[in-house]
Design a protein around this motif. Structure first.
Motif, PDB file in Angstrom:
ATOM      1  N   THR A 149      20.335 -63.051  21.200  1.00 23.60           N
ATOM      2  CA  THR A 149      21.768 -63.144  20.926  1.00 23.60           C
ATOM      3  C   THR A 149      22.285 -61.862  20.288  1.00 23.60           C
ATOM      4  O   THR A 149      23.351 -61.339  20.660  1.00 23.60           O
ATOM      5  CB  THR A 149      22.055 -64.348  20.007  1.00 23.60           C
ATOM      6  N   VAL A 150      21.541 -61.345  19.325  1.00 22.59           N
ATOM      7  CA  VAL A 150      21.951 -60.112  18.653  1.00 22.59           C
ATOM      8  C   VAL A 150      21.974 -58.951  19.647  1.00 22.59           C
ATOM      9  O   VAL A 150      22.903 -58.131  19.653  1.00 22.59           O
ATOM     10  CB  VAL A 150      21.004 -59.811  17.469  1.00 22.59           C
ATOM     11  N   PHE A 161      24.313 -66.783  16.112  1.00 25.33           N
ATOM     12  CA  PHE A 161      25.287 -67.288  17.085  1.00 25.33           C
ATOM     13  C   PHE A 161      26.215 -66.172  17.557  1.00 25.33           C
ATOM     14  O   PHE A 161      26.679 -65.352  16.759  1.00 25.33           O
ATOM     15  CB  PHE A 161      26.109 -68.427  16.472  1.00 25.33           C
ATOM     16  N   ARG A 162      26.496 -66.159  18.834  1.00 29.43           N
ATOM     17  CA  ARG A 162      27.323 -65.121  19.417  1.00 29.43           C
ATOM     18  C   ARG A 162      28.749 -65.164  18.862  1.00 29.43           C
ATOM     19  O   ARG A 162      29.369 -64.115  18.621  1.00 29.43           O
ATOM     20  CB  ARG A 162      27.335 -65.280  20.945  1.00 29.43           C
ATOM     21  N   LYS A 201       9.969 -67.611  24.161  1.00 25.38           N
ATOM     22  CA  LYS A 201      11.268 -67.150  23.682  1.00 25.38           C
ATOM     23  C   LYS A 201      11.194 -65.719  23.153  1.00 25.38           C
ATOM     24  O   LYS A 201      12.107 -64.909  23.372  1.00 25.38           O
ATOM     25  CB  LYS A 201      11.783 -68.088  22.583  1.00 25.38           C
ATOM     26  N   MET A 202      10.093 -65.402  22.470  1.00 19.49           N
ATOM     27  CA  MET A 202       9.951 -64.050  21.936  1.00 19.49           C
ATOM     28  C   MET A 202       9.832 -63.026  23.064  1.00 19.49           C
ATOM     29  O   MET A 202      10.436 -61.954  23.005  1.00 19.49           O
ATOM     30  CB  MET A 202       8.736 -63.973  21.008  1.00 19.49           C
ATOM     31  N   VAL A 203       9.046 -63.360  24.077  1.00 15.30           N
ATOM     32  CA  VAL A 203       8.894 -62.451  25.215  1.00 15.30           C
ATOM     33  C   VAL A 203      10.227 -62.285  25.939  1.00 15.30           C
ATOM     34  O   VAL A 203      10.625 -61.168  26.307  1.00 15.30           O
ATOM     35  CB  VAL A 203       7.802 -62.957  26.171  1.00 15.30           C
ATOM     36  N   ALA A 204      10.934 -63.391  26.151  1.00 21.20           N
ATOM     37  CA  ALA A 204      12.225 -63.327  26.843  1.00 21.20           C
ATOM     38  C   ALA A 204      13.225 -62.486  26.065  1.00 21.20           C
ATOM     39  O   ALA A 204      14.014 -61.726  26.655  1.00 21.20           O
ATOM     40  CB  ALA A 204      12.764 -64.736  27.058  1.00 21.20           C
ATOM     41  N   ALA A 205      13.213 -62.597  24.731  1.00 22.31           N
ATOM     42  CA  ALA A 205      14.135 -61.804  23.912  1.00 22.31           C
ATOM     43  C   ALA A 205      13.832 -60.316  24.032  1.00 22.31           C
ATOM     44  O   ALA A 205      14.736 -59.489  24.171  1.00 22.31           O
ATOM     45  CB  ALA A 205      14.049 -62.251  22.455  1.00 22.31           C
ATOM     46  N   GLU A 206      12.533 -59.969  23.994  1.00 24.11           N
ATOM     47  CA  GLU A 206      12.143 -58.568  24.187  1.00 24.11           C
ATOM     48  C   GLU A 206      12.633 -58.043  25.525  1.00 24.11           C
ATOM     49  O   GLU A 206      13.191 -56.946  25.624  1.00 24.11           O
ATOM     50  CB  GLU A 206      10.616 -58.438  24.131  1.00 24.11           C
ATOM     51  N   ARG A 207      12.420 -58.827  26.559  1.00 28.26           N
ATOM     52  CA  ARG A 207      12.786 -58.376  27.898  1.00 28.26           C
ATOM     53  C   ARG A 207      14.297 -58.211  28.025  1.00 28.26           C
ATOM     54  O   ARG A 207      14.781 -57.341  28.762  1.00 28.26           O
ATOM     55  CB  ARG A 207      12.242 -59.357  28.940  1.00 28.26           C
ATOM     56  N   GLU A 208      15.047 -59.030  27.318  1.00 26.31           N
ATOM     57  CA  GLU A 208      16.506 -58.886  27.339  1.00 26.31           C
ATOM     58  C   GLU A 208      16.920 -57.568  26.679  1.00 26.31           C
ATOM     59  O   GLU A 208      17.829 -56.875  27.160  1.00 26.31           O
ATOM     60  CB  GLU A 208      17.163 -60.071  26.637  1.00 26.31           C
ATOM     61  N   VAL A 209      16.257 -57.232  25.576  1.00 24.22           N
ATOM     62  CA  VAL A 209      16.550 -55.953  24.921  1.00 24.22           C
ATOM     63  C   VAL A 209      16.304 -54.798  25.889  1.00 24.22           C
ATOM     64  O   VAL A 209      17.154 -53.905  26.056  1.00 24.22           O
ATOM     65  CB  VAL A 209      15.678 -55.790  23.654  1.00 24.22           C
TER      66      VAL A 209
END
Length: 373
Positions: free
Chosen positions: A81-82, A56-57, A139-147
């Protein structure tokens, strides 16, 4: 006097965590870990702990405050989030994801040709390239792309490491226990889905940690993703036989189609790993100079020895859902034996495969060959 570079490991108490902490300390970093504080395994290197929930943020922001680090290794929590919480708070951000980002891992039946690409490379097709997309993969792909988006915007130098099936002491899923418990319980026949011919990329925790450590402080890692894998891979049959040999046990492995053997599927393989999850992990060697620190044979022996001394319990492994329903297995084995007998009687001129017991543990093996190299 120049101060030591600083590093924060988010997580740090799982199978790769102790190796990351030790490696960072050996490289001269001032190291901290951030985790919930629920698990404090013995034997962790002596580093400072920050207790906060990395899912959580709000809890992350409260724990981080205005502090900054030279490098953050995110091995736990909600990666997206991290990644956002540490934007502008570190010079380098290394996130840990996994091979479910690849097309065909979760939706093999909807992929043409069927299943995940063999020796999937980091620049391969990702899960959200076509419909349908499994929610977890998306969700995993979206998290990678956010990084990588945050990295491209200058928040930090961004790197992703895609874990395959990690194994070793304290691993959250003790895969080897599916074989070890049956041997301990006196079972002499074990069902293998599809004759144990499946290949699921495995990586010893020590080797996975080494990939992250090679990326730390290396400009070549910026903007890159890296697969992890042991140099030597095995079929499920080879892997199960290796465990039995380490325990000095003789076991007959019976190959049954996977659609008839759901129990064996769930205990030996990820339920979504159909039929193979085999990745190319050469990029880390080319760009980062990675070399494995432990052979697959030695890492498996270490894991089996650790599980022998630390048997799996429901309290320690609450998410491990192996059934060990021996009555069901015996019914399936009996039905399979009857089916083979029926085929032999009705088609006597048709060759029918037999289940062979493994050789005596003292006989030469590929595992012994690997240790001798």
């Amino acid at each position: 006097m120049k101060s030591s570079p600083t590093a924060l490991v988010v997580g740090g108490t799982g199978p790769t965590g102790p190796h990351l902490l030790t490696g960072l300390l050996e490289r001269g970093y001032d190291v901290e870990i951030l985790h919930r504080g629920v698990h404090e395994p013995p034997g962790l290197p002596d580093v400072r702990h920050i207790h906060a929930d990395p899912h959580f943020r709000e809890t992350l922001d409260a724990a981080i405050g205005t502090r900054t680090w030279d490098v953050v290794l995110a091995t736990y929590g909600r990666l997206r989030t991290v990644a956002q919480a540490f934007a502008g708070k570190c010079g380098q951000f290394i996130g840990v994801g996994g091979v479910p980002v690849y097309r065909g891992f979760f939706e093999p039946d909807a992929t043409r040709p069927y299943g995940m690409r063999l020796l999937a490379r980091e620049d391969g097709t990702l899960a959200d390239a076509y419909e349908p997309v499994a929610p977890f993969a998306a969700k995993m792909v979206a998290a990678e792309r956010e990084v990588f988006r945050l990295g491209a915007e200058g928040a930090y130098a961004a790197t992703m490491v895609r874990y395959s099936q990690i194994y070793g002491p304290r691993n959250i899923v003790p895969w080897e226990w599916a074989v070890m418990k049956r041997i301990a319980d006196g079972r002499r026949r074990m069902i293998l889905p599809d004759a144990g011919l499946w290949i699921v990329t495995r990586c010893a925790a020590r080797n996975a940690a080494e990939v992250l450590l090679c990326a730390v402080g290396d400009p070549a890692a910026a903007g890159e993703a890296f697969n992890v894998a042991d140099d030597d891979q095995q079929t499920t049959r080879q892997w199960t036989e290796s465990i039995a040999m380490l325990l000095g046990a003789e076991m007959e492995f019976v190959g049954i189609p996977s659609e008839l053997a759901p129990s064996a599927m769930g205990e030996l393989l990820s339920p979504t790993a159909r039929p193979h999850v085999l990745v190319d992990a050469s990029r880390a060697k080319r760009l980062l100079g990675y070399r494995e620190v432990v052979t697959a044979a030695d890492a498996l022996a270490e894991t089996v020895a650790w599980l022998t001394e630390n048997p799996v319990t429901a309290e320690d492994y609450p998410t491990y859902n192996a059934r060990f329903d021996y009555a069901m297995e015996d019914r399936l084995l009996a039905a399979w034996d009857q089916a083979r007998d029926l085929v032999r009687r009705q088609a006597p001129d048709t060759p029918v495969g037999m289940a062979h017991p493994m050789p005596h543990p003292r006989m030469p093996s590929l595992q012994a060959d690997a240790r001798g190299r």
